[in-house]
Design a protein around this motif. Structure first.
Motif, PDB file in Angstrom:
ATOM      1  N   GLY A 352       0.773  -1.231   0.000  1.00 18.79           N
ATOM      2  CA  GLY A 352       0.000   0.000   0.000  1.00 18.79           C
ATOM      3  C   GLY A 352       0.805   1.281   0.000  1.00 18.79           C
ATOM      4  N   ASP A 353       2.082   1.243   0.378  1.00 20.24           N
ATOM      5  CA  ASP A 353       2.867   2.473   0.512  1.00 20.24           C
ATOM      6  C   ASP A 353       3.162   3.156  -0.820  1.00 20.24           C
ATOM      7  OD1 ASP A 353       2.896   2.158   3.209  1.00 20.24           O
ATOM      8  OD2 ASP A 353       4.930   1.351   3.328  1.00 20.24           O
ATOM      9  N   PHE A 354       3.152   2.397  -1.909  1.00 24.60           N
ATOM     10  CA  PHE A 354       3.505   2.968  -3.210  1.00 24.60           C
ATOM     11  C   PHE A 354       2.336   2.939  -4.191  1.00 24.60           C
ATOM     12  CE2 PHE A 354       7.406   1.584  -1.201  1.00 24.60           C
ATOM     13  CZ  PHE A 354       8.207   2.707  -1.345  1.00 24.60           C
ATOM     14  N   GLY A 355       1.167   2.624  -3.712  1.00 21.49           N
ATOM     15  CA  GLY A 355       0.007   2.609  -4.578  1.00 21.49           C
ATOM     16  C   GLY A 355      -0.027   1.364  -5.463  1.00 21.49           C
ATOM     17  N   ARG A 356      -0.592   1.531  -6.626  1.00 22.35           N
ATOM     18  CA  ARG A 356      -0.802   0.421  -7.554  1.00 22.35           C
ATOM     19  C   ARG A 356       0.531  -0.056  -8.136  1.00 22.35           C
ATOM     20  NH1 ARG A 356      -5.882   0.306 -10.123  1.00 22.35           N
ATOM     21  NH2 ARG A 356      -4.929   0.266 -12.210  1.00 22.35           N
ATOM     22  N   LEU A 357       0.776  -1.367  -8.041  1.00 12.37           N
ATOM     23  CA  LEU A 357       2.018  -1.954  -8.544  1.00 12.37           C
ATOM     24  C   LEU A 357       1.716  -2.742  -9.812  1.00 12.37           C
ATOM     25  CD1 LEU A 357       3.579  -3.265  -5.206  1.00 12.37           C
ATOM     26  CD2 LEU A 357       3.962  -1.062  -6.334  1.00 12.37           C
ATOM     27  N   ARG A 358       2.503  -2.502 -10.866  1.00  7.11           N
ATOM     28  CA  ARG A 358       2.238  -3.178 -12.138  1.00  7.11           C
ATOM     29  C   ARG A 358       3.385  -4.093 -12.566  1.00  7.11           C
ATOM     30  NH1 ARG A 358      -1.168  -3.010 -16.230  1.00  7.11           N
ATOM     31  NH2 ARG A 358      -2.237  -1.114 -15.568  1.00  7.11           N
ATOM     32  N   GLY A 359       4.480  -3.531 -13.110  1.00  9.83           N
ATOM     33  CA  GLY A 359       5.541  -4.348 -13.680  1.00  9.83           C
ATOM     34  C   GLY A 359       6.416  -4.989 -12.623  1.00  9.83           C
ATOM     35  N   ALA A 360       6.991  -6.158 -12.941  1.00 10.16           N
ATOM     36  CA  ALA A 360       7.912  -6.856 -12.041  1.00 10.16           C
ATOM     37  C   ALA A 360       8.959  -7.581 -12.885  1.00 10.16           C
ATOM     38  CB  ALA A 360       7.161  -7.851 -11.164  1.00 10.16           C
ATOM     39  N   VAL A 361      10.228  -7.236 -12.684  1.00 12.65           N
ATOM     40  CA  VAL A 361      11.324  -7.835 -13.441  1.00 12.65           C
ATOM     41  C   VAL A 361      12.522  -7.978 -12.514  1.00 12.65           C
ATOM     42  CG1 VAL A 361      12.934  -7.531 -15.371  1.00 12.65           C
ATOM     43  CG2 VAL A 361      10.563  -6.807 -15.623  1.00 12.65           C
ATOM     44  N   GLN A 362      13.223  -9.123 -12.578  1.00 11.58           N
ATOM     45  CA  GLN A 362      14.487  -9.238 -11.861  1.00 11.58           C
ATOM     46  C   GLN A 362      15.600  -8.707 -12.738  1.00 11.58           C
ATOM     47  OE1 GLN A 362      15.947 -13.147 -10.606  1.00 11.58           O
ATOM     48  NE2 GLN A 362      16.970 -12.196  -8.867  1.00 11.58           N
ATOM     49  N   GLY A 363      16.406  -7.797 -12.182  1.00 10.46           N
ATOM     50  CA  GLY A 363      17.491  -7.202 -12.930  1.00 10.46           C
ATOM     51  C   GLY A 363      18.732  -8.074 -12.918  1.00 10.46           C
ATOM     52  N   PRO A 364      19.722  -7.743 -13.732  1.00 11.91           N
ATOM     53  CA  PRO A 364      20.969  -8.521 -13.776  1.00 11.91           C
ATOM     54  C   PRO A 364      21.754  -8.447 -12.476  1.00 11.91           C
ATOM     55  CG  PRO A 364      21.140  -6.523 -15.104  1.00 11.91           C
ATOM     56  CD  PRO A 364      19.715  -6.650 -14.715  1.00 11.91           C
ATOM     57  N   ASP A 365      21.450  -7.463 -11.627  1.00 10.70           N
ATOM     58  CA  ASP A 365      22.099  -7.369 -10.324  1.00 10.70           C
ATOM     59  C   ASP A 365      21.381  -8.189  -9.257  1.00 10.70           C
ATOM     60  OD1 ASP A 365      19.790  -5.877 -10.192  1.00 10.70           O
ATOM     61  OD2 ASP A 365      20.726  -4.097  -9.326  1.00 10.70           O
ATOM     62  N   GLY A 366      20.331  -8.907  -9.641  1.00  3.84           N
ATOM     63  CA  GLY A 366      19.577  -9.733  -8.707  1.00  3.84           C
ATOM     64  C   GLY A 366      18.432  -9.011  -8.029  1.00  3.84           C
ATOM     65  N   ALA A 367      18.403  -7.682  -8.110  1.00  4.09           N
ATOM     66  CA  ALA A 367      17.332  -6.911  -7.473  1.00  4.09           C
ATOM     67  C   ALA A 367      16.018  -7.092  -8.210  1.00  4.09           C
ATOM     68  CB  ALA A 367      17.701  -5.432  -7.422  1.00  4.09           C
ATOM     69  N   LEU A 368      14.928  -6.844  -7.489  1.00  3.53           N
ATOM     70  CA  LEU A 368      13.587  -6.856  -8.058  1.00  3.53           C
ATOM     71  C   LEU A 368      13.219  -5.424  -8.433  1.00  3.53           C
ATOM     72  CD1 LEU A 368      10.767  -8.105  -8.645  1.00  3.53           C
ATOM     73  CD2 LEU A 368      10.266  -7.801  -6.193  1.00  3.53           C
ATOM     74  N   TYR A 369      12.819  -5.226  -9.671  1.00  5.14           N
ATOM     75  CA  TYR A 369      12.415  -3.905 -10.145  1.00  5.14           C
ATOM     76  C   TYR A 369      10.907  -3.901 -10.383  1.00  5.14           C
ATOM     77  CZ  TYR A 369      17.334  -2.816 -10.690  1.00  5.14           C
ATOM     78  OH  TYR A 369      18.670  -2.592 -10.435  1.00  5.14           O
ATOM     79  N   LEU A 370      10.230  -2.903  -9.822  1.00  3.28           N
ATOM     80  CA  LEU A 370       8.781  -2.785  -9.923  1.00  3.28           C
ATOM     81  C   LEU A 370       8.416  -1.437 -10.519  1.00  3.28           C
ATOM     82  CD1 LEU A 370       7.800  -3.997  -6.323  1.00  3.28           C
ATOM     83  CD2 LEU A 370       8.023  -5.412  -8.383  1.00  3.28           C
ATOM     84  N   THR A 371       7.274  -1.394 -11.214  1.00  3.79           N
ATOM     85  CA  THR A 371       6.721  -0.120 -11.657  1.00  3.79           C
ATOM     86  C   THR A 371       5.401   0.118 -10.950  1.00  3.79           C
ATOM     87  OG1 THR A 371       5.421  -0.981 -13.530  1.00  3.79           O
ATOM     88  CG2 THR A 371       7.741  -0.472 -13.932  1.00  3.79           C
ATOM     89  N   THR A 372       5.086   1.386 -10.724  1.00  4.61           N
ATOM     90  CA  THR A 372       3.784   1.742 -10.170  1.00  4.61           C
ATOM     91  C   THR A 372       2.876   2.215 -11.300  1.00  4.61           C
ATOM     92  OG1 THR A 372       4.180   4.098  -9.724  1.00  4.61           O
ATOM     93  CG2 THR A 372       4.958   2.503  -8.064  1.00  4.61           C
ATOM     94  N   SER A 373       1.567   2.269 -11.007  1.00  4.94           N
ATOM     95  CA  SER A 373       0.589   2.628 -12.032  1.00  4.94           C
ATOM     96  C   SER A 373      -0.511   3.468 -11.400  1.00  4.94           C
ATOM     97  CB  SER A 373       0.004   1.356 -12.665  1.00  4.94           C
ATOM     98  OG  SER A 373      -0.782   1.650 -13.788  1.00  4.94           O
ATOM     99  N   ASN A 374      -0.133   4.679 -10.980  1.00  5.25           N
ATOM    100  CA  ASN A 374      -1.050   5.544 -10.242  1.00  5.25           C
ATOM    101  C   ASN A 374      -1.579   6.720 -11.053  1.00  5.25           C
ATOM    102  OD1 ASN A 374      -0.819   4.145  -7.659  1.00  5.25           O
ATOM    103  ND2 ASN A 374       1.290   4.875  -7.673  1.00  5.25           N
ATOM    104  N   GLY A 375      -0.937   7.044 -12.178  1.00  2.34           N
ATOM    105  CA  GLY A 375      -1.431   8.141 -12.999  1.00  2.34           C
ATOM    106  C   GLY A 375      -0.329   9.033 -13.509  1.00  2.34           C
ATOM    107  N   ALA A 376      -0.710   9.927 -14.408  1.00  2.00           N
ATOM    108  CA  ALA A 376       0.245  10.761 -15.113  1.00  2.00           C
ATOM    109  C   ALA A 376       1.097  11.586 -14.160  1.00  2.00           C
ATOM    110  CB  ALA A 376      -0.486  11.685 -16.079  1.00  2.00           C
ATOM    111  N   GLY A 377       2.414  11.444 -14.287  1.00  4.82           N
ATOM    112  CA  GLY A 377       3.361  12.287 -13.575  1.00  4.82           C
ATOM    113  C   GLY A 377       3.701  11.891 -12.162  1.00  4.82           C
TER     114      GLY A 377
END
Length: 388
Positions: A352-377
């Motif tokens: 809940g702290d970052f709102g709507r979560l959409r994308g999920a990809v593991q990066g080459p450094d092993g970290a998890l990368y996420l995108t949010t989807s809350n609206g323009a800007g």
């Protein structure tokens, strides 16, 4: 498995959901997480991929842009609303995937809406970066013809398979007959050849006279939002439910996953999302495959997914990370040796702290990368790692 029992356990502010499964997965809590706001001020960043040199590419759905972010933080918009690219509603510039079969390290794929004259569809395209990596140009349209209506249920997720295989998760375009029609590209997971866009050798319907049917890997899906490749090479899909039953599916070649949103009245083609259209309709003739995990009622709008591997994740290496839009959360799902889902945990740092979560990809450094989807800007790309 058609039914699963759910027990709720709350401990140390961490929600743990235990689902009946074939195996007895570990009940260990996930490690505490550090969450870094890597990028801010974005507008619906839909998906992320990484080039062989570690550079990140990400899409912004409605802006129809692809941005290259180098490891030092330098950013360049390499694709900016190219001719014909179209967005409306849920459709725009969606999935992106690096072409790992290209030794140059300069090509990538996108899945996006397209409109030109009387043609409107969703299509998969390969792009090539210039040597300076400052812009990308069209290399090849792999294939078009994926159904598109108002922009609802446009899909569209990409994940690279082995060799020259590319998997494409699609939406049904809110058209009732698409998911069960194997000659339609809507409501499917397709497997295509990255060199030609044709159906990949060994696909279940490769001998069909219809080009789209030759691309079909699985069918009977509603709106596939995420694809993830397990270390065994098994592909998993994440899709939105109707008013109930978001699904995580373990995909089996030729499988029918049971979405059939047409009224039982013969000849009625309308789109039916009511109570008599379950996400897996076992009344359809043939053998339908049930979900490995489902949300129940109501939906939580599961979206992106990636498998996490590496020692930094400890006992959580091998788990499937699944984002959710509506309930603004992340889930770690354990996977059994028979491809069932066992324990599901929701880390409090991403509840809940970052709102709507959409994308999920593991990066080459092993970290998890996420995108949010809350609206323009106001959207972000998050880098998530276990706390040291």
């Amino acid at each position: 498995m058609k039914a699963r029992s759910i027990a709720f356990i709350v401990a140390s502010a961490l929600t743990v959901l235990t689902l009946t499964a074939v195996s007895s997965p570990s009940q260990a809590a996930p490690p505490p997480l550090d969450v870094e706001e890597l990028e801010v001020g974005l507008s619906i960043p839909w998906d992320i991929t990484f080039l062989p040199d570690g550079s990140m590419l990400y899409t912004q759905r409605d802006l129809k842009t692809v941005t290259l972010r180098q490891s030092n933080g330098t950013k360049t918009v390499v694709l900016n609303s190219p001719a014909g690219m179209w967005n409306s509603g849920e459709t725009g510039l969606m999935g992106i995937e690096a072409d790992t079969s290209d030794s140059s390290g300069l090509t990538f794929f996108t899945c996006h809406g397209y409109k030109s004259g009387s043609t409107q569809d969703v299509r998969v395209v390969r792009w090539r970066l210039n040597a300076e990596r400052t812009s990308a140009t069209l290399d090849r349209t792999l294939f078009g013809g994926l159904p598109s209506t108002s922009g609802r249920h446009g899909g569209c997720s990409l994940v690279k398979g082995g060799s020259y295989a590319l998997y494409v998760g699609t939406g049904d375009a809110a058209t009732g007959k698409n998911p069960q029609s194997r000659t339609s590209g809507g409501g499917k997971v397709l497997r295509v050849d990255t060199r030609t866009g044709a159906g990949y050798a060994g696909n279940p319907f490769i001998s069909s006279s219809v080009a789209m049917k030759r691309r079909v890997w699985t069918y009977g899906h509603r709106n596939v939002q995420g694809l993830a490749r397990h270390s065994s090479s098994r592909i998993w899909s994440v899709e939105h439910g109707s008013y109930r039953d978001d699904e995580v599916n373990s995909l089996k070649k030729g499988g029918n996953y049971g979405w059939n949103p047409v009224p039982r009245k013969s000849g009625d083609p309308s789109y039916n999302e009511g109570s008599n259209s379950p996400m897996t309709d076992y009344n359809i003739s043939g053998d339908q495959r049930g979900a490995a995990w489902r949300s129940g009622d109501p939906t939580v709008a599961t979206s992106g997914a990636t498998f996490l591997y590496g020692s930094m994740w400890g006992s959580y290496s091998g788990r499937l990370a699944v984002t959710a839009l509506k309930d603004q959360s992340l889930r770690f799902m354990s996977v059994s040796s028979t491809y069932g889902i066992g324990t599901v945990t929701m880390p409090p740092e991403l509840d809940g702290d970052f709102g709507r979560l959409r994308g999920a990809v593991q990066g080459p450094d092993g970290a998890l990368y996420l995108t949010t989807s809350n609206g323009a800007g106001v959207d972000k790309i998050l880098r998530v790692t276990p706390s040291s």
